[in-house]
Scaffold this motif. Structure first.
Motif, PDB file in Angstrom:
ATOM      1  N   CYS A   6      74.080  79.863  27.729  1.00 55.24           N
ATOM      2  CA  CYS A   6      72.498  79.340  27.291  1.00 55.24           C
ATOM      3  C   CYS A   6      72.235  79.624  25.784  1.00 55.24           C
ATOM      4  N   ASN A   7      72.400  81.240  25.781  1.00 50.72           N
ATOM      5  CA  ASN A   7      71.756  82.055  24.976  1.00 50.72           C
ATOM      6  C   ASN A   7      72.386  81.060  23.206  1.00 50.72           C
ATOM      7  N   ALA A   8      73.941  81.158  23.556  1.00 49.18           N
ATOM      8  CA  ALA A   8      74.095  80.427  22.085  1.00 49.18           C
ATOM      9  C   ALA A   8      73.467  79.561  22.340  1.00 49.18           C
ATOM     10  N   LYS A  20      57.101  67.528  13.545  1.00 52.37           N
ATOM     11  CA  LYS A  20      57.875  67.578  14.034  1.00 52.37           C
ATOM     12  C   LYS A  20      58.657  68.651  14.304  1.00 52.37           C
ATOM     13  N   LEU A  21      59.818  68.341  13.429  1.00 53.81           N
ATOM     14  CA  LEU A  21      60.361  70.137  13.979  1.00 53.81           C
ATOM     15  C   LEU A  21      59.659  71.287  14.503  1.00 53.81           C
ATOM     16  N   GLY A  22      58.363  71.256  13.904  1.00 56.27           N
ATOM     17  CA  GLY A  22      57.569  72.712  14.586  1.00 56.27           C
ATOM     18  C   GLY A  22      57.287  72.538  15.712  1.00 56.27           C
ATOM     19  N   THR A  23      57.171  71.263  16.251  1.00 61.79           N
ATOM     20  CA  THR A  23      57.079  71.429  17.541  1.00 61.79           C
ATOM     21  C   THR A  23      58.437  71.915  18.877  1.00 61.79           C
ATOM     22  N   GLN A  24      59.410  71.028  17.710  1.00 65.76           N
ATOM     23  CA  GLN A  24      60.305  71.409  18.106  1.00 65.76           C
ATOM     24  C   GLN A  24      60.750  72.547  18.525  1.00 65.76           C
ATOM     25  N   LEU A  25      60.738  73.727  17.059  1.00 63.50           N
ATOM     26  CA  LEU A  25      60.584  75.036  16.969  1.00 63.50           C
ATOM     27  C   LEU A  25      60.071  75.878  18.396  1.00 63.50           C
ATOM     28  N   ALA A  26      59.042  75.445  18.324  1.00 62.48           N
ATOM     29  CA  ALA A  26      57.784  76.255  19.345  1.00 62.48           C
ATOM     30  C   ALA A  26      58.651  75.311  20.987  1.00 62.48           C
ATOM     31  N   GLU A  27      59.453  74.470  21.723  1.00 65.65           N
ATOM     32  CA  GLU A  27      59.727  73.910  22.287  1.00 65.65           C
ATOM     33  C   GLU A  27      61.271  75.158  22.682  1.00 65.65           C
ATOM     34  N   GLN A  52      62.009  78.240  25.948  1.00 61.45           N
ATOM     35  CA  GLN A  52      63.506  77.647  26.212  1.00 61.45           C
ATOM     36  C   GLN A  52      64.315  79.497  26.299  1.00 61.45           C
ATOM     37  N   LYS A  53      63.709  80.302  25.055  1.00 59.77           N
ATOM     38  CA  LYS A  53      64.538  81.198  24.966  1.00 59.77           C
ATOM     39  C   LYS A  53      64.027  82.295  25.686  1.00 59.77           C
ATOM     40  N   GLN A  54      62.412  82.643  25.820  1.00 60.97           N
ATOM     41  CA  GLN A  54      61.317  83.320  26.672  1.00 60.97           C
ATOM     42  C   GLN A  54      61.857  82.906  27.609  1.00 60.97           C
ATOM     43  N   LEU A  55      61.805  82.039  28.653  1.00 63.75           N
ATOM     44  CA  LEU A  55      62.578  81.630  29.543  1.00 63.75           C
ATOM     45  C   LEU A  55      63.725  82.054  29.668  1.00 63.75           C
ATOM     46  N   LEU A  56      64.346  82.333  28.693  1.00 63.95           N
ATOM     47  CA  LEU A  56      66.125  82.533  29.367  1.00 63.95           C
ATOM     48  C   LEU A  56      65.935  84.165  29.033  1.00 63.95           C
ATOM     49  N   LEU A  57      65.147  84.852  28.334  1.00 63.90           N
ATOM     50  CA  LEU A  57      65.135  85.795  28.654  1.00 63.90           C
ATOM     51  C   LEU A  57      65.335  86.733  29.562  1.00 63.90           C
ATOM     52  N   ILE A  88      68.205  77.132  31.621  1.00 64.13           N
ATOM     53  CA  ILE A  88      67.854  76.431  30.403  1.00 64.13           C
ATOM     54  C   ILE A  88      68.750  75.003  30.519  1.00 64.13           C
ATOM     55  N   SER A  89      68.177  73.765  29.979  1.00 64.47           N
ATOM     56  CA  SER A  89      69.431  72.835  29.658  1.00 64.47           C
ATOM     57  C   SER A  89      70.092  72.946  28.625  1.00 64.47           C
TER      58      SER A  89
END
Length: 149
Positions: A11-13, A58-65, A69-74, A102-103
């Motif tokens: 998931c991290n990778a 659009k890419l900024g929104t994707q990056l924020a999402e 997910q990265k924070q949730l994974l932590l 995460i998915s």
């Protein structure tokens, strides 16, 4: 390697590669905006800049999402086994195996497939709080929870 650690690493990778890909896209768009000079086309030039800016947003929104997910994974507890399914649970059911983080798609451990899913997915929501021996209904099918790690 511990199976849950393998799932976490997968998931991290996945999320790290996604973040890197989005950041490269943003950088390329910013370079495109910087290198563009005012042309004599006027409206055509402004339309092109607006399209690039929309793509950047659009890419900024994707990056924020992806960062969320990265924070949730932590927050995934790797060394905590509970009876109840929650974040970080590795669940074996009669219809498949799931890692709730995460998915990130499917990975294999010792030849057995496991789907890495978010708690926000329909299956994640249904499994949440279940315990070994419970039967849940997914898409009209009864699925038994065989093990929770």
């Amino acid at each position: 390697m511990d199976p849950k650690q393998h799932l976490y690493n997968f998931c991290n990778a996945f999320i790290t590669e996604r973040i890197n890909r989005i950041e490269k896209g943003i950088t390329a768009l910013q370079e495109s905006l910087r290198s563009e000079t005012k042309s004599s086309a006027g409206d055509k030039h402004e339309t092109g800049r607006a399209m690039v800016q929309l793509e950047r947003e659009k890419l900024g929104t994707q990056l924020a999402e992806a960062e969320k997910q990265k924070q949730l994974l932590l927050k995934v507890p790797l060394h905590k086994n509970t009876n109840s399914i929650g974040l970080g649970s590795w669940v074996h059911t009669s219809k498949g195996n799931y890692f709730l983080a995460i998915s990130a798609g499917e990975t294999h451990i010792s030849g057995t497939g496991t789907y890495c899913i978010s708690l926000a997915t329909p299956i994640g929501k249904i499994l949440l709080g279940s315990t070994k021996g419970d039967t849940v209904v997914i898409n009209g099918r009864n699925i038994q929870v065989l093990e929770v790690f």
